[in-house]
Design a protein around this motif. Structure first.
Motif, short mmCIF file in Angstrom:
data_model
loop_
_atom_site.label_atom_id
_atom_site.label_comp_id
_atom_site.label_asym_id
_atom_site.label_seq_id
_atom_site.Cartn_x
_atom_site.Cartn_y
_atom_site.Cartn_z
N LEU A 138 0.85 -1.19 0.00
CA LEU A 138 0.00 0.00 0.00
C LEU A 138 0.88 1.24 0.00
N SER A 139 0.53 2.20 -0.86
CA SER A 139 1.20 3.50 -0.89
C SER A 139 0.13 4.58 -0.85
N CYS B 73 13.71 -1.50 6.64
CA CYS B 73 13.32 -2.90 6.60
C CYS B 73 13.34 -3.45 8.02
N PHE B 74 12.22 -4.04 8.44
CA PHE B 74 12.13 -4.73 9.72
C PHE B 74 11.84 -6.19 9.46
N CYS C 151 9.13 -0.09 4.66
CA CYS C 151 8.28 1.09 4.83
C CYS C 151 9.09 2.36 4.65
N THR C 152 8.39 3.41 4.23
CA THR C 152 9.02 4.72 4.14
C THR C 152 8.88 5.45 5.48
N ILE D 116 3.05 7.76 2.81
CA ILE D 116 3.21 6.56 3.65
C ILE D 116 3.11 5.33 2.76
N SER D 117 4.14 4.49 2.78
CA SER D 117 4.13 3.28 1.96
C SER D 117 4.63 2.09 2.78
N VAL D 118 3.98 0.94 2.55
CA VAL D 118 4.31 -0.27 3.32
C VAL D 118 4.21 -1.48 2.40
N ILE D 119 5.18 -2.38 2.52
CA ILE D 119 5.10 -3.72 1.93
C ILE D 119 5.33 -4.72 3.05
N ILE D 120 4.47 -5.73 3.15
CA ILE D 120 4.64 -6.80 4.14
C ILE D 120 4.55 -8.14 3.42
#
Length: 247
Positions: A5-6, A118-119, A187-188, A229-233
């Motif tokens: 999601l961005s 990156c987590f 994530c950003t 706000i951007s996230v990849i999981i």
């Protein structure tokens, strides 16, 4: 299932973040980039960073040295952005962060330039893998400020390394056994500037990847994030872990 999601966020007129993924039988690639706010054509730089890196990797047929491949892919993207910036004065100085994951067999390779994060999530912990290339991180490393002071530092968004601003770039690289990992998050800083890693962990551990992305973005906006706000999981391969959600 990959969550991605961005979101433009609450304050910006343009989304300068860009995200991309690619998966096939040999490899998986996940990339997030944050065009430099206040610079010309940040949204162009971030798109080139993601697309060029994936294209470089996809043009290869062998992956005997994936560490070198990932670094060279990002360095190639850096040159593409730099060259593009020389074509038009409106794009002079454009740049972007990048954080990229390449999975080959049981190895997770993480590369980064800038302050996108990156987590990794383990059953009972969340660990930040990347280290920000930022002014505030330098102050923390030198002992000038504490981690707590860094959270609300007025210069926290000043980065010290980016793609596209010079013809060469240094890339940090990390190699991890994906069998030890439950989830991976890219994530950003629109997320990490306002949401703690413990809040990230709580949301991710209780939700499927798509719902977790939505909740993290909404929490960022609720807490007043002023950035995109951007996230990849995506999933790791940690076994024998019960999940309470339904994918």
């Amino acid at each position: 299932m990959v969550g991605i999601l961005s979101d433009i966020g609450l304050s910006r007129k343009l989304n300068e973040d860009y995200v991309g993924t690619y998966e096939d039988d040999l490899k998986k690639v996940y990339i997030i980039a944050d065009g430099m706010g206040g610079h010309n054509a940040g949204e162009i730089a971030s798109k080139i960073a993601v697309d060029s890196t994936i294209k470089y990797i996809n043009n290869l047929s062998e992956f005997n040295d994936p560490e070198t491949i990932l670094c060279e892919a990002i360095k190639s993207a850096n040159i593409d952005i730099y060259n593009k910036s020389q074509e038009n004065s409106s794009m002079t100085g454009m740049g972007t962060t990048i954080t990229a994951c390449l999975i080959i067999k049981d190895r997770l390779l993480v590369a980064n330039v800038g302050d996108s994060s990156c987590f990794i999530v383990k059953p009972n912990d969340i660990i930040k893998i990347t280290k920000d290339h930022s002014l505030v991180q330098q102050l923390v490393d030198s002992g000038s400020i504490t981690e707590e002071e860094a959270v609300n530092h007025p210069n926290k968004n000043i980065i010290t390394r980016a793609l596209g601003t010079n013809i060469t770039v240094d890339v940090d690289l990390f190699s991890i056994d994906i069998k030890d990992i439950l989830k991976v998050i890219l994530c950003t800083d629109g997320l990490t500037n306002v949401v703690s890693k413990h809040e990230i962990y709580d949301i991710i551990i209780k939700n499927n990847n798509k719902d977790a992305c939505n909740q993290l973005v909404e929490l960022s906006k609720m807490k007043g994030s002023k950035d995109n706000i951007s996230v990849i999981i995506f999933e790791g391969e940690c076994e024998n872990v019960s999940r309470d959600y339904t994918e």
